[in-house]
Design a protein around this motif. Structure first.
Motif, mmCIF file in Angstrom:
data_model
loop_
_atom_site.group_PDB
_atom_site.id
_atom_site.type_symbol
_atom_site.label_atom_id
_atom_site.label_comp_id
_atom_site.label_asym_id
_atom_site.label_seq_id
_atom_site.Cartn_x
_atom_site.Cartn_y
_atom_site.Cartn_z
ATOM 1 N N GLN A 295 37.178 -5.795 -11.745
ATOM 2 C CA GLN A 295 36.667 -5.284 -10.461
ATOM 3 C C GLN A 295 36.237 -6.451 -9.595
ATOM 4 O O GLN A 295 35.443 -7.300 -10.043
ATOM 5 N N LYS A 296 36.758 -6.493 -8.396
ATOM 6 C CA LYS A 296 36.384 -7.572 -7.479
ATOM 7 C C LYS A 296 35.507 -6.993 -6.380
ATOM 8 O O LYS A 296 35.892 -6.037 -5.709
ATOM 9 N N THR A 297 34.323 -7.564 -6.267
ATOM 10 C CA THR A 297 33.408 -7.109 -5.213
ATOM 11 C C THR A 297 33.220 -8.229 -4.197
ATOM 12 O O THR A 297 33.499 -9.396 -4.482
ATOM 13 N N GLY A 298 32.729 -7.872 -3.041
ATOM 14 C CA GLY A 298 32.578 -8.832 -1.948
ATOM 15 C C GLY A 298 31.734 -10.031 -2.340
ATOM 16 O O GLY A 298 30.725 -9.912 -3.010
ATOM 17 N N GLY A 299 32.168 -11.207 -1.923
ATOM 18 C CA GLY A 299 31.404 -12.430 -2.169
ATOM 19 C C GLY A 299 31.679 -13.065 -3.524
ATOM 20 O O GLY A 299 31.167 -14.154 -3.810
ATOM 21 N N GLN A 300 32.476 -12.424 -4.364
ATOM 22 C CA GLN A 300 32.763 -12.993 -5.685
ATOM 23 C C GLN A 300 34.106 -13.715 -5.670
ATOM 24 O O GLN A 300 35.071 -13.248 -5.079
ATOM 25 N N ASP A 301 34.137 -14.885 -6.352
ATOM 26 C CA ASP A 301 35.397 -15.625 -6.451
ATOM 27 C C ASP A 301 36.341 -14.947 -7.433
ATOM 28 O O ASP A 301 37.544 -14.844 -7.190
ATOM 29 N N ALA A 302 35.801 -14.540 -8.579
ATOM 30 C CA ALA A 302 36.643 -13.957 -9.627
ATOM 31 C C ALA A 302 36.200 -12.533 -9.908
ATOM 32 O O ALA A 302 35.019 -12.193 -9.768
ATOM 33 N N PRO A 303 37.108 -11.677 -10.331
ATOM 34 C CA PRO A 303 36.726 -10.305 -10.676
ATOM 35 C C PRO A 303 35.808 -10.274 -11.891
ATOM 36 O O PRO A 303 35.840 -11.182 -12.727
ATOM 37 N N THR A 304 35.014 -9.239 -12.010
ATOM 38 C CA THR A 304 34.189 -9.030 -13.204
ATOM 39 C C THR A 304 34.875 -7.971 -14.073
ATOM 40 O O THR A 304 35.771 -7.254 -13.620
ATOM 41 N N LEU A 305 34.425 -7.868 -15.313
ATOM 42 C CA LEU A 305 35.006 -6.910 -16.255
ATOM 43 C C LEU A 305 34.026 -5.784 -16.505
ATOM 44 O O LEU A 305 32.840 -6.028 -16.718
ATOM 45 N N ASN A 306 34.529 -4.570 -16.492
ATOM 46 C CA ASN A 306 33.693 -3.410 -16.775
ATOM 47 C C ASN A 306 34.455 -2.425 -17.645
ATOM 48 O O ASN A 306 35.682 -2.438 -17.680
ATOM 49 N N LEU A 307 33.691 -1.580 -18.314
ATOM 50 C CA LEU A 307 34.286 -0.506 -19.104
ATOM 51 C C LEU A 307 34.126 0.783 -18.300
ATOM 52 O O LEU A 307 32.998 1.241 -18.072
ATOM 53 N N VAL A 308 35.253 1.344 -17.857
ATOM 54 C CA VAL A 308 35.210 2.511 -16.957
ATOM 55 C C VAL A 308 36.175 3.582 -17.481
ATOM 56 O O VAL A 308 37.028 3.299 -18.321
ATOM 57 N N PRO A 309 36.056 4.825 -16.980
ATOM 58 C CA PRO A 309 37.003 5.863 -17.417
ATOM 59 C C PRO A 309 38.452 5.422 -17.182
ATOM 60 O O PRO A 309 38.769 4.835 -16.140
ATOM 61 N N CYS A 310 39.311 5.659 -18.165
ATOM 62 C CA CYS A 310 40.723 5.246 -18.076
ATOM 63 C C CYS A 310 41.426 6.007 -16.959
ATOM 64 O O CYS A 310 41.382 7.249 -16.920
ATOM 65 N N SER A 311 42.063 5.284 -16.069
ATOM 66 C CA SER A 311 42.758 5.924 -14.953
ATOM 67 C C SER A 311 43.960 6.720 -15.441
ATOM 68 O O SER A 311 44.349 7.712 -14.838
ATOM 69 N N LEU A 379 35.501 -8.680 -29.724
ATOM 70 C CA LEU A 379 35.279 -8.100 -28.400
ATOM 71 C C LEU A 379 34.350 -6.899 -28.549
ATOM 72 O O LEU A 379 34.559 -6.039 -29.400
ATOM 73 N N ASP A 380 33.308 -6.847 -27.711
ATOM 74 C CA ASP A 380 32.259 -5.839 -27.850
ATOM 75 C C ASP A 380 31.808 -5.438 -26.445
ATOM 76 O O ASP A 380 32.160 -6.073 -25.451
ATOM 77 N N THR A 381 31.005 -4.370 -26.367
ATOM 78 C CA THR A 381 30.380 -4.005 -25.092
ATOM 79 C C THR A 381 28.889 -3.807 -25.307
ATOM 80 O O THR A 381 28.458 -3.384 -26.391
ATOM 81 N N GLU A 382 28.110 -4.145 -24.299
ATOM 82 C CA GLU A 382 26.658 -3.973 -24.351
ATOM 83 C C GLU A 382 26.177 -3.306 -23.074
ATOM 84 O O GLU A 382 26.719 -3.560 -21.986
ATOM 85 N N ILE A 383 25.147 -2.461 -23.212
ATOM 86 C CA ILE A 383 24.549 -1.810 -22.043
ATOM 87 C C ILE A 383 23.884 -2.885 -21.183
ATOM 88 O O ILE A 383 23.191 -3.776 -21.690
ATOM 89 N N GLU A 389 23.987 4.470 -20.498
ATOM 90 C CA GLU A 389 25.002 4.193 -21.525
ATOM 91 C C GLU A 389 26.367 3.862 -20.918
ATOM 92 O O GLU A 389 27.133 3.090 -21.472
ATOM 93 N N ASN A 390 26.640 4.457 -19.740
ATOM 94 C CA ASN A 390 27.967 4.287 -19.149
ATOM 95 C C ASN A 390 28.162 2.941 -18.456
ATOM 96 O O ASN A 390 29.277 2.576 -18.126
ATOM 97 N N ASN A 391 27.078 2.204 -18.217
ATOM 98 C CA ASN A 391 27.187 0.925 -17.515
ATOM 99 C C ASN A 391 27.183 -0.213 -18.542
ATOM 100 O O ASN A 391 26.129 -0.661 -18.972
ATOM 101 N N ARG A 392 28.364 -0.654 -18.945
ATOM 102 C CA ARG A 392 28.468 -1.638 -20.026
ATOM 103 C C ARG A 392 29.238 -2.876 -19.560
ATOM 104 O O ARG A 392 30.200 -2.777 -18.798
ATOM 105 N N GLU A 393 28.794 -4.034 -20.061
ATOM 106 C CA GLU A 393 29.558 -5.259 -19.804
ATOM 107 C C GLU A 393 30.300 -5.668 -21.079
ATOM 108 O O GLU A 393 29.926 -5.279 -22.188
ATOM 109 N N VAL A 394 31.339 -6.457 -20.903
ATOM 110 C CA VAL A 394 32.198 -6.863 -22.028
ATOM 111 C C VAL A 394 31.721 -8.221 -22.539
ATOM 112 O O VAL A 394 31.595 -9.182 -21.764
ATOM 113 N N VAL A 395 31.488 -8.316 -23.856
ATOM 114 C CA VAL A 395 30.917 -9.530 -24.471
ATOM 115 C C VAL A 395 31.657 -9.816 -25.789
ATOM 116 O O VAL A 395 32.521 -9.067 -26.220
ATOM 117 N N ILE A 396 31.261 -10.942 -26.445
ATOM 118 C CA ILE A 396 31.699 -11.195 -27.826
ATOM 119 C C ILE A 396 30.466 -11.177 -28.728
ATOM 120 O O ILE A 396 29.393 -11.638 -28.332
#
Length: 416
Positions: A295-311, A379-383, A389-396
């Motif tokens: 996901q790329k948001t305004g002002g960011q150079d690189a996209p961030t990673l999120n766990l979201v409902p599968c499109s 590869l793991d996810t953390e709140i 619970e639904n807002n998770r970032e991707v970590v190791i």
């Protein structure tokens, strides 16, 4: 007989301990009996450690040596102690014990599943050999029959004693000899007969196939670098199988300053064709009903990673959820790859420009885990913070078999 210092037989905890006692009555014969079943690899190392002579000859018990078999082998090792030499292996009939001469225009080869095969020398290779008694350079040896300088054997790290029972050890020692400064030869003037059996006369505690996979997988993980992907493609049953700790063997490879497997393919076995089909795959990386998305948001150079409902579950396909798993084990999107800045637990996974050979960007699918190659974390996810619970970032994080947050499904298809 004057060239042989001693003959050491290793009894691998057989049913009849008297065999050893009786055979010791033969001249120069010594017998070692294991206290428990060790298998071929550890038994050979035990015999080699007891041996007092400067040169070791390994033979299977079901062999019969032919006339003047030993001098041609010893001559080559005396000229260059880094040579590992094997005789031409003739056939002894299992049923009649008839002795059948094998062709002396063969060398050892293999396919990507690490299945050994004999190969006829090409017409070009035959043309280069003006003398039929000339040694034949071979990419691999068949396994059980070879002569090696004892100090060179010890220097190279003997055998991988974490391998079990039988199988795969011939690839491991062959790659190691070639990549770490030695060479392998078949000597046409030396002939040894060998009984080729239809089945193993002993049991494999974990089964024949599982043991062979464990042993060849250790070989692939230690010696084949990025080309191990071709091994896994050819032997999919090896994916996710346990293969033990390989750190000591990796350290050995580093301390010996061994060449890469690419060098081996180019200089020793250029005939082994690298599969034409691309091993790159593309698709989604899913955890239950949720997918990794950039996901790329305004002002960011690189996209961030999120766990979201599968499109894909909504009947649409978002490019931001589409990932490419490359032949060199990178997980990429356009020219960005999943990576980490540090190798600590809880480190956030980020997208960085893809770099060839960057270990921090290499990932391996192991069962339901996706393992980060440099840290050996998963590869793991953390709140995030105190959010839901639904807002998770991707970590190791350190790999845990029971952690649901570390279970992933890579739904991939061929990428062209």
């Amino acid at each position: 007989m004057h060239l042989i210092h001693e003959i050491i037989l290793v009894d691998d905890y057989s049913d009849n301990s008297d065999d050893c006692r009786l055979l010791c009555k033969l001249p120069k014969v010594k017998c070692l009996r294991n206290d428990q079943r060790e298998g071929l690899i550890r038994s050979r190392v035990r015999g080699a450690e007891l041996a007092k002579a400067g040169v070791l000859t390994f033979l299977d018990s079901h062999c019969e040596v032919n006339k003047d078999w030993l001098p041609p082998l010893l001559k080559r090792v005396k000229e260059d102690p880094t040579r590992v030499v094997s005789p031409v292996i003739d056939i002894i009939s299992l049923d009649t014990f008839a002795y059948i001469a094998a062709s002396s225009d063969l060398r050892g080869g293999f396919d990507w599943s690490l299945h050994f095969k004999w190969e006829q020398l090409s017409s070009e290779q035959k043309a280069k050999r003006l003398d039929p008694t000339e040694p034949i350079k071979t990419p691999v040896i068949a396994g059980g029959l070879f002569v090696i300088d004892k100090s060179w054997f010890n220097h190279l790290g003997k055998y991988d004693t974490a391998m079990d029972i039988w199988g795969g050890e011939n690839f491991e020692i062959s790659f190691r000899v070639w990549m770490c400064g030695g060479s392998l030869e078949i000597i046409p003037c030396s002939r040894v007969g060998h009984v080729f059996r239809k089945k193993h006369p002993y049991v494999f505690p974990e089964g024949n196939a599982n043991t062979y996979i464990k042993n060849t997988k250790r070989t692939a993980e230690v010696w084949m670098d990025e080309y191990k992907n071709h091994y896994y493609a050819a032997r999919p049953a090896a994916q996710g199988r346990p293969y033990g700790d390989i750190q000591k063997r990796l350290s050995l490879r580093k301390s010996l300053k061994c060449r890469p497997f690419k060098w081996y393919l180019e200089n020793v076995y250029p005939e082994l064709q690298i599969p034409v089909e691309s091993l790159s795959k593309s698709g989604i990386i899913r955890q239950r009903q949720r997918c990794i998305e950039s996901q790329k948001t305004g002002g960011q150079d690189a996209p961030t990673l999120n766990l979201v409902p599968c499109s894909s579950l909504k009947g649409v396909s978002e490019k931001s959820q589409e990932w490419i798993y490359t032949q060199v084990q990178q997980i990429s999107q356009q020219d960005l790859c999943l990576s980490v800045h540090t190798l600590f637990p809880g480190t956030q996974v980020v997208l960085l420009p893809c770099k060839d050979g960057d270990g921090r960007q290499r990932w391996s699918k192991v069962g339901s885990h996706i393992e980060h190659m440099a840290s050996h974390f998963c590869l793991d996810t953390e709140i995030i913070g105190d959010t839901d619970e639904n807002n998770r970032e991707v970590v190791i994080n350190p790999c845990e078999t029971t952690a649901i947050s570390q279970r992933w499904e890579m739904v991939l298809h061929d990428f062209h």
